[in-house]
Design a protein around this motif. Structure first.
Motif, short mmCIF file in Angstrom:
data_model
loop_
_atom_site.label_atom_id
_atom_site.label_comp_id
_atom_site.label_asym_id
_atom_site.label_seq_id
_atom_site.Cartn_x
_atom_site.Cartn_y
_atom_site.Cartn_z
N VAL A 1 0.84 -1.20 0.00
CA VAL A 1 0.00 0.00 0.00
C VAL A 1 0.87 1.25 0.00
O VAL A 1 0.64 2.19 -0.77
N VAL A 2 1.90 1.27 0.85
CA VAL A 2 2.81 2.41 0.90
C VAL A 2 3.51 2.57 -0.45
O VAL A 2 3.69 3.70 -0.95
N GLN A 3 3.88 1.47 -1.06
CA GLN A 3 4.54 1.53 -2.37
C GLN A 3 3.64 2.17 -3.42
O GLN A 3 4.08 3.03 -4.20
N GLN A 4 2.38 1.77 -3.45
CA GLN A 4 1.46 2.33 -4.43
C GLN A 4 1.21 3.82 -4.18
O GLN A 4 1.11 4.62 -5.12
N TYR A 5 1.11 4.20 -2.91
CA TYR A 5 0.95 5.62 -2.58
C TYR A 5 2.17 6.41 -3.04
O TYR A 5 2.04 7.51 -3.59
N ALA A 6 3.35 5.84 -2.81
CA ALA A 6 4.58 6.52 -3.21
C ALA A 6 4.62 6.74 -4.72
O ALA A 6 5.00 7.80 -5.21
N ARG A 7 4.21 5.73 -5.47
CA ARG A 7 4.20 5.85 -6.93
C ARG A 7 3.20 6.90 -7.39
O ARG A 7 3.49 7.70 -8.29
N GLU A 8 2.03 6.90 -6.77
CA GLU A 8 1.01 7.88 -7.16
C GLU A 8 1.50 9.30 -6.90
O GLU A 8 1.36 10.19 -7.76
N ILE A 9 2.07 9.54 -5.71
CA ILE A 9 2.55 10.88 -5.39
C ILE A 9 3.69 11.28 -6.32
O ILE A 9 3.77 12.42 -6.77
N ALA A 10 4.58 10.34 -6.63
CA ALA A 10 5.69 10.63 -7.53
C ALA A 10 5.18 11.11 -8.88
O ALA A 10 5.69 12.09 -9.45
N ILE A 11 4.19 10.43 -9.42
CA ILE A 11 3.64 10.81 -10.71
C ILE A 11 3.01 12.19 -10.65
O ILE A 11 3.16 13.01 -11.56
N ASP A 12 2.30 12.48 -9.56
CA ASP A 12 1.72 13.81 -9.38
C ASP A 12 2.80 14.89 -9.37
O ASP A 12 2.66 15.95 -9.99
N GLU A 13 3.87 14.63 -8.63
CA GLU A 13 4.92 15.65 -8.49
C GLU A 13 5.66 15.89 -9.80
O GLU A 13 6.02 17.03 -10.13
N VAL A 14 5.88 14.84 -10.57
CA VAL A 14 6.48 15.03 -11.89
C VAL A 14 5.55 15.87 -12.76
O VAL A 14 5.99 16.77 -13.49
N ALA A 15 4.26 15.62 -12.66
CA ALA A 15 3.29 16.39 -13.43
C ALA A 15 3.28 17.85 -13.01
O ALA A 15 3.12 18.75 -13.85
N HIS A 16 3.46 18.12 -11.71
CA HIS A 16 3.51 19.51 -11.25
C HIS A 16 4.70 20.25 -11.86
O HIS A 16 4.57 21.41 -12.27
N VAL A 17 5.84 19.59 -11.90
CA VAL A 17 7.02 20.21 -12.52
C VAL A 17 6.74 20.52 -13.98
O VAL A 17 6.99 21.63 -14.47
N ALA A 18 6.21 19.53 -14.70
CA ALA A 18 5.93 19.72 -16.12
C ALA A 18 4.92 20.84 -16.34
O ALA A 18 5.06 21.66 -17.25
N PHE A 19 3.90 20.88 -15.51
CA PHE A 19 2.86 21.89 -15.65
C PHE A 19 3.39 23.30 -15.41
O PHE A 19 3.14 24.22 -16.20
N LEU A 20 4.12 23.50 -14.34
CA LEU A 20 4.65 24.82 -14.03
C LEU A 20 5.64 25.28 -15.09
O LEU A 20 5.66 26.46 -15.48
#
Length: 354
Positions: A127-146
């Motif tokens: 569960v922690v692994q899946q949460y980590a992956r989800e947050i990682a993808i969000d944060e990469v998207a934030h960088v790309a978006f900004l």
């Protein structure tokens, strides 16, 4: 540094999230993260049209002299930090080179020393692994978006230290953990990639800071398009923060083997952030004190998943206070801690709280 494009696992994860989010992450050429021949466009759309980049009208410079691009670049520096940490922890790779260039001096990422670095966390809890992956993808998207919103004015990634280091040469995570009392103040090493619990505590250092940073920056943003975008990122960061706080609290109380050190150490980290960013006056209550709060209330049996004021509102930090924490300094400085050469952009000095 290993490019994300060499890791098909993260490509598959992002593709899955793309389908779930109704084109939230669009795959195309241009300003993108290359992923095994495909790419993650630097854009985040909330609908199914093809407009993926904010196009705000020109706005006057605020009275403070801080422009909207200044504020977004300040946020971008923080997103570089979070995205690199989560990407390495969840997937063992960092941001693609196409997402690192820009205005200012581009810096490298230090993730550790010795054999086995960089490395992703060997998660034991799925569960922690899946949460980590989800947050990682969000944060990469934030960088790309900004970066997409800022265009040619986007700041380059500065030098970033997300290492535990060694006893003799501690990395930023160890320095933060030493200051908080999580490890020995003189020789302790804190490696956020060592295991699930270390990862969660490492993430906790960042998450509340991101929420308070975006809320504090909101009054500085003049253009409503940019403000709406920042509000969207703030909401995502708040979800992340609540998730990390919840997992830490639940693991701390789990049966039959509670991990009380998790709760204790999380609260120590909160206290350390308090000591760095200075005291503030609560506008609602008039009480002078710190709004940063740990994950428990008056005792460990009472949760404090959402740190708020008396009105149930999340608190704010000024840009100077945010830099106090990521620079790991109470003084007015322009570099240190997780940003050993400072951040890029016009907002780069921490507050004088010493």
């Amino acid at each position: 540094m290993t490019d994300i494009k060499n890791t098909l696992e993260i490509f598959d994860a992002i593709e899955t999230r793309r389908n779930e989010r109704r084109s939230f992450l669009r795959f195309a050429g241009g300003s993108a993260v290359a992923l095994g021949g495909a790419s993650l466009l630097a854009a985040c759309g909330g609908d199914d049209n093809d407009s993926v980049t904010p196009a705000p009208t020109p706005t006057p410079t605020p009275a403070t002299g801080v422009t909207d691009p200044d504020v977004l670049n300040f946020a971008l520096n923080l997103e570089y930090l979070e995205a690199q940490f989560y990407a390495y922890a969840a997937f063992g790779v960092g941001l693609n080179a196409s997402l690192l260039t820009g205005v200012g001096t581009q810096g490298a990422v230090v993730t550790g020393t010795g054999a086995g670095f960089p490395r992703q966390v060997a998660f034991q809890d799925a569960v922690v692994q899946q949460y980590a992956r989800e947050i990682a993808i969000d944060e990469v998207a934030h960088v790309a978006f900004l970066r997409s919103a800022l265009g040619a004015s986007a700041a380059a990634q500065p030098a970033i230290n997300i290492s535990g280091g060694t006893a003799a040469a501690p990395g930023a995570f160890s320095l933060a953990a030493r200051a908080a009392g999580v490890v020995d103040a003189n020789t302790g090493v804190f490696d956020p990639y060592a295991d699930d619990n270390s990862f969660l505590l490492g993430a906790y250092i960042f998450e509340d800071v991101g929420v308070s940073a975006y809320k504090g920056a909101a009054p500085l943003i003049s253009n409503k398009t940019y403000l709406e975008a920042a509000a969207g990122i703030l909401a995502a960061e708040a979800y992340h923060a609540g998730l990390i706080r919840t997992i830490l609290y639940r693991k701390g109380l789990q049966t039959p083997n509670p991990i009380t050190a998790l709760i204790t150490n999380a609260n120590k980290i909160s206290d350390a952030r308090d000591s760095l960013d200075g005291t503030v006056t609560n506008a609602s209550t008039g009480v002078i004190g710190d709004d940063d709060q740990g994950i428990t209330g008056s005792d460990a049996t009472i949760s404090n998943i959402v740190p708020t004021d008396a009105n149930g509102l999340a608190y704010s930090r000024s840009t100077g206070q945010v830099l106090n924490i990521v620079y790991l300094s109470k003084a007015a400085v322009s570099l240190g801690g997780f940003f050993p050469a400072g951040v890029n952009g016009s907002i780069r000095t921490s507050a004088a709280n010493a």
